[in-house]
Design an enzyme around this catalytic site. Structure first.
Site, PDB file in Angstrom:
ATOM      1  N   ASN A  11      51.526  79.361 122.258  1.00  0.00           N
ATOM      2  CA  ASN A  11      51.646  78.508 121.119  1.00  0.00           C
ATOM      3  C   ASN A  11      53.142  78.679 120.525  1.00  0.00           C
ATOM      4  OD1 ASN A  11      51.534  77.667 118.213  1.00  0.00           O
ATOM      5  ND2 ASN A  11      50.378  79.349 117.462  1.00  0.00           N
ATOM      6  N   HIS A 100      44.738  78.260 112.534  1.00  0.00           N
ATOM      7  CA  HIS A 100      45.709  79.426 112.701  1.00  0.00           C
ATOM      8  C   HIS A 100      45.890  80.033 111.362  1.00  0.00           C
ATOM      9  CE1 HIS A 100      49.399  81.756 113.697  1.00  0.00           C
ATOM     10  NE2 HIS A 100      48.735  81.600 114.983  1.00  0.00           N
ATOM     11  N   GLY A 178      52.908  88.392 115.800  1.00  0.00           N
ATOM     12  CA  GLY A 178      54.519  88.724 115.590  1.00  0.00           C
ATOM     13  C   GLY A 178      54.876  89.849 114.935  1.00  0.00           C
TER      14      GLY A 178
HETATM   15  P1  PGA Z   1      52.450  86.367 118.545  1.00  0.00           P
HETATM   16  O1  PGA Z   1      51.657  84.999 117.928  1.00  0.00           O
HETATM   17  O2  PGA Z   1      52.067  86.123 120.058  1.00  0.00           O
HETATM   18  O3  PGA Z   1      53.884  85.811 118.494  1.00  0.00           O
HETATM   19  O4  PGA Z   1      52.012  87.718 117.763  1.00  0.00           O
HETATM   20  C1  PGA Z   1      50.357  84.701 118.235  1.00  0.00           C
HETATM   21  C2  PGA Z   1      49.848  83.713 117.691  1.00  0.00           C
HETATM   22  O5  PGA Z   1      50.444  83.420 116.182  1.00  0.00           O
HETATM   23  O6  PGA Z   1      49.027  82.674 117.991  1.00  0.00           O
END
Ligand code: PGA
Length: 269
Positions: A11, A100, A178
């Site tokens: 993503n 999301h 994140g």
């Molecule tokens: P991340 O994000 O892998 O950076 O934690 C996952 C997402 O938001 O789908």
């Protein structure tokens, strides 16, 4: 044994111009055949709207699918700045991420809106990836299952079993997105199993058994294998870890082959 095909999706969020997207592809595509060899694995990238067409064209002969990160629920209309499912399909998207947590939180999408989008995506033949997941506060209060059930019920309420054969779920605990903090494989497995049982109770054992449930939240090459060895984790939704071709290739490299997965799942019983 888990007979579901593993589905790994990057993503990209609001990162990469068309030129940057194509540079990524140029680096990844030559490695794909050897990365996917002997693995029952499907790979996709959910890219910015502007990159979909050129990415889909460039990836046409490869195993890579290109998808979108959002869409509107109407088929067309006076919705300035929005994009419809059939527009995404026309430029080569095969799937779309819906609900999301960033869409829910920043753009105030509620379960009913997400449900309408889901219905439209299915109608237009775009494979939906429905994101669900709790905040840290909700987890700490012991409300994870309640929240996830509400999100499932809210988004799926008007849909019948026969509509849902292509639906993918993505469990993404908000506190793991994140942040560098991943749910442990056991924590994720518990919620995945809950979701599968929820689908079984509402629809059927058949649908529950075939449904792909991805995990998302700070996935990196180092935690891929442990997550995918869990019996109810059938794929990954990866944000930051999908932005560099080398890193994304490392993620794919870590996906256990079906034989190894089967052996581990037997051992876990
Ligand atoms: P991340 O994000 O892998 O950076 O934690 C996952 C997402 O938001 O789908």
């Amino acid at each position: 044994m888990n007979k579901r095909t593993i589905f790994i999706v990057g993503n990209w969020k609001m990162y990469k111009t068309v030129e940057e997207s194509l540079t990524f592809l140029h680096d990844l595509l030559p490695q794909l055949p050897s990365l996917l060899q002997d693995k029952s694995l499907k790979v996709g990238l959910a890219v910015p709207f502007t990159s979909i067409q050129s990415m889909a064209e460039a990836a046409k002969e490869s195993m890579l699918q290109i998808g979108a990160q959002n869409m509107h629920d109407a088929s067309s209309g006076a919705f300035t700045g929005e994009i419809a499912a059939r527009m995404l399909k026309e430029v080569g998207a095969t799937f779309v991420i819906l609900g999301h947590s960033e869409r829910r939180k920043i753009f105030l999408e509620d379960n009913a809106t997400i449900g309408r989008k889901l219905e439209r995506a299915l109608e237009e033949g775009l494979q939906p990836i429905l994101c669900i997941g709790e905040s840290l506060e909700e987890r700490e209060k012991g409300n994870t299952e309640k929240i996830v059930a509400e999100q499932l019920e809210g988004a799926l309420s008007s849909l019948k079993e026969e509509d849902l054969s292509s639906l993918v779920l993505a469990y993404e605990p908000i506190w793991a997105i994140g942040t560098g903090e991943t749910a442990t494989p056991e924590q994720a497995q518990e919620v995945h199993l809950f979701c599968r049982n929820w689908i079984r109770d509402k629809y059927s054992a058949n649908l529950a058994e075939q449904m792909i449930i991805q995990y998302g939240g700070s996935v990196k090459p180092g935690n891929v294998a442990d997550l995918l060895r869990q019996p109810d984790i059938d794929g990954l939704l990866i944000g930051g870890g999908s932005l560099e071709a080398t890193n994304f290739a490392k993620v794919l490299e870590q996906v256990p082959s079906p034989q190894i997965q089967e052996q581990t799942q037997e051992a876990l019983k």
